[in-house]
Scaffold this active site. Structure first.
Site, PDB file in Angstrom:
ATOM      1  N   CYS B 144     -47.453  89.900  -7.285  1.00 44.99           N
ATOM      2  CA  CYS B 144     -48.238  90.202  -8.374  1.00 44.99           C
ATOM      3  C   CYS B 144     -47.605  90.652  -9.478  1.00 44.99           C
ATOM      4  O   CYS B 144     -46.699  91.603  -9.560  1.00 44.99           O
ATOM      5  CB  CYS B 144     -49.283  91.349  -7.844  1.00 44.99           C
ATOM      6  SG  CYS B 144     -50.607  91.891  -8.909  1.00 44.99           S
ATOM      7  N   ILE B 204     -49.738  78.866  -6.129  1.00 40.53           N
ATOM      8  CA  ILE B 204     -49.180  79.788  -6.973  1.00 40.53           C
ATOM      9  C   ILE B 204     -49.820  81.173  -7.479  1.00 40.53           C
ATOM     10  O   ILE B 204     -51.164  80.956  -7.347  1.00 40.53           O
ATOM     11  CB  ILE B 204     -48.685  79.194  -8.269  1.00 40.53           C
ATOM     12  CG1 ILE B 204     -49.764  78.877  -9.153  1.00 40.53           C
ATOM     13  CG2 ILE B 204     -47.697  78.156  -8.055  1.00 40.53           C
ATOM     14  CD1 ILE B 204     -49.533  78.479 -10.560  1.00 40.53           C
TER      15      ILE B 204
END
Lengths: 258, 321
Positions: B144, B204
């Protein structure tokens, strides 16, 4: 009322200019899904959504303004790529609809409802004013007399303020000056408008201990709780306006919410 | 004018598997792009009856509760969206007590996404989540880009190896590593994750991105920057999926800007066993159902009777018997 799952393609029933605003009427293909006042929809034009500039990409959130003969009506102002495309839709063009979404207004338990609207923020107050059965007064603020044409959408006792004083019989100044004069301790306030107006409404109502329900707005990607983008700061933390709003009680907002 | 997406035709066998999890079809949700608990409130039982995903991936949880980033959190780009949400969640205890019982009522297997700010935190999360029988698999969010202290593990081979050595012995349940695209080369970290015991890889995640407030000239997003998703990143997703497919043999969950069945099939063609829909679900909560139906149509058009045949054609699965 829960919303039908997924977006649905609906025909545009027509549109009408109201001053600088546009009222877009949509023939809802899921007529059983009646909105509650204060609820909203995510709207996407079926064609021409994402033109040369690649925007708009996401749907746009609009409070329902009226329901007429089963048709949903939305009040728009063309201020960006999404609202510009929606405002130019013609009858029988397609529009993708998700909704009704969010939690609407709660009826007053006091004697009188005071509706305070600013500009395009009058939209959810129209259906609310039409739904309320008890005494009510609407206080509406606009930039100028041209925008104030939309005040005619509200039924009953309506008072108008404009920023520049133009318009017949209007108060020259912010609409919250009307609220400060008009408000009594047993009223319940319902407000929708720009953040500065809502903050002024909140300040007046909190100071006087009057119950107020504010219809808030924030950039919203999905409208159903998925993206966590549309948060507002409350006394108990960030709140998603799409699923835990857009109506928020003034007393629950953090001091620095706006 | 017709109603929304309908179920796909049954002529094409869309079944697939993800690290031993048998799935009815390959379309999942990207973590953090669909809050099933909120959606149940909004759409009611119709969501359960027409659940769009073959497995549900939870929003990422962390050990401690998090409120998330200050707004604004969103910025629309040409064919895309920058988000800067900041992993708001109830924390591990809140998730196990409040959310897990509800997610367990969904009609599909549950994958729980976890993120730690240290290997020990990852260990705590994997340990506590994996022992719950409602949980089928775990996804390790090492990518993240929104949380300042995160983003390291997934971008360095050594960190990735050390993380897997810590968490792999804690559970026999499938561990899916969600790779970050914000690296010069995605293959080395992917290869390391597989070597250290990852059962599958997903990719992704969002690409690091910034927007400028036209009024002030300063960054628009409350946290300064965020992650880009949507069709704008699809070509990057294809390239990275191809690179990881060439470097590994474990199943891949491909995602990034999927809008259509064709987009999904492109990722399968490059080696993905599953695909995930994210930003497109924001535009249509039932988008994944449409993607699934279109994928079946695309396979039929290519005269393939099963998804597995298409995956095998990518060279990453033995041809079905």
């Amino acid at each position: 009322m829960t919303a039908p799952f997924g977006r649905r393609l609906c025909p545009v029933a027509g549109s009408e200019s109201i001053g600088p605003y546009v009222m877009l009427a949509v023939e809802d293909s899921a007529r059983f899904a009646r909105p509650e006042p204060g609820q909203f929809y995510m709207l996407t034009a079926a064609r021409g959504w994402g033109g040369d500039g690649g925007r708009p990409h996401l749907g746009r959130a609009f409070s329902v303004c009226r329901v007429r003969d089963g048709r949903l009506e939305f009040l728009l102002e063309a201020i960006g790529p999404g609202t510009e495309r929606l405002a130019e839709l013609d009858a029988d063009e397609g529009i993708w609809v998700v909704g009704p979404l969010g939690i609407g207004f709660t009826p007053p338990d006091s004697s009188r409802a005071v509706l305070v609207g600013g500009g395009i923020g009058i939209a959810p107050l129209v259906i609310w004013a039409e739904t309320l059965s008890g005494p009510q007064v609407s206080l509406l603020g606009f930039r100028n007399g041209s925008y104030a044409a939309a005040a005619a959408l509200l039924p009953g006792d309506v008072r108008v303020a404009t920023d520049d004083g133009t318009g017949a019989g209007v108060h020259h100044g912010p609409v919250t000056e009307l609220l400060a004069q008009e408000l009594t301790p047993t009223d319940t306030v319902y407000a929708c408008g720009p953040p500065a107006m809502l903050e002024a409404v909140r300040g007046i109502c909190v100071e006087r201990g009057v119950e107020a329900q504010l219809a808030l707005e924030a950039g919203m990607a999905c409208g159903f709780g998925a993206c966590f983008g549309c948060v507002v700061q409350t006394r108990t933390g960030w709140r998603r306006l799409c699923v835990d709003g857009p109506i928020v009680r003034a007393a629950e907002l953090a001091e620095d919410w706006h | 004018l017709s109603a929304g997406a309908t179920a796909p035709p049954v002529a094409v066998d869309l079944r697939t598997d993800l690290a031993g999890i048998e799935l009815e079809h390959p379309v999942l949700n990207g973590s953090g792009t669909f809050d099933a608990i909120a959606a149940l409130r909004v759409f009611g039982d119709e969501l359960r009856e027409r659940f769009p995903f073959s497995a549900f991936v939870s929003k990422t949880i962390t050990v401690a509760p998090r409120g998330g980033n200050p707004p604004p959190r969103l910025w629309e780009t040409p064919a895309g969206l920058i988000n800067s949400i900041g992993l708001p969640n109830k924390g591990l205890a809140g998730f196990l007590d409040d959310d897990l019982p509800v997610l367990a009522t969904l009609p599909v297997p549950l994958v729980v996404s976890v993120a730690g700010f240290s290997r020990d935190e990852f260990g705590t999360l994997v340990d506590a989540v994996a022992e719950r029988p409602e949980v089928t698999a775990l996804e390790l969010n090492v990518s993240c880009p929104n949380v300042k202290s995160g983003c390291v593990i997934g971008s360095e081979v050594g960190e990735m190896a050390a993380l897997m050595r810590q968490v792999r012995p804690l559970t026999s349940k499938p561990l899916i590593v969600k790779l970050t695209p914000n690296v010069a080369e995605v293959a080395p970290v992917a290869r390391t994750a597989q070597e250290e015991g990852a059962d599958a890889l997903s990719l992704i995640n969002t690409l690091r991105a910034t927007a400028v407030d036209p009024a002030s000239g300063r960054p628009w997003l409350g946290a300064g920057s965020g992650g880009l998703s949507g069709p704008a990143v699809r070509a990057v997703a294809l390239a990275q999926t191809a690179a990881v497919a060439a470097a590994t043999t474990v199943p891949l969950v491909g995602m990034g800007g999927i809008q259509t069945g064709r987009d999904a099939l492109d990722l399968v063609t490059l080696g993905a066993s599953c695909v995930a829909v994210g930003t497109e679900s924001f535009r249509d909560p039932a988008a994944a159902t449409r993607v699934r139906a279109e994928l079946a149509d695309e396979l039929q058009r290519e005269s393939r009777h099963s998804l597995r045949a298409a995956i095998a054609a990518s060279g990453r699965l033995p041809a079905p018997a």
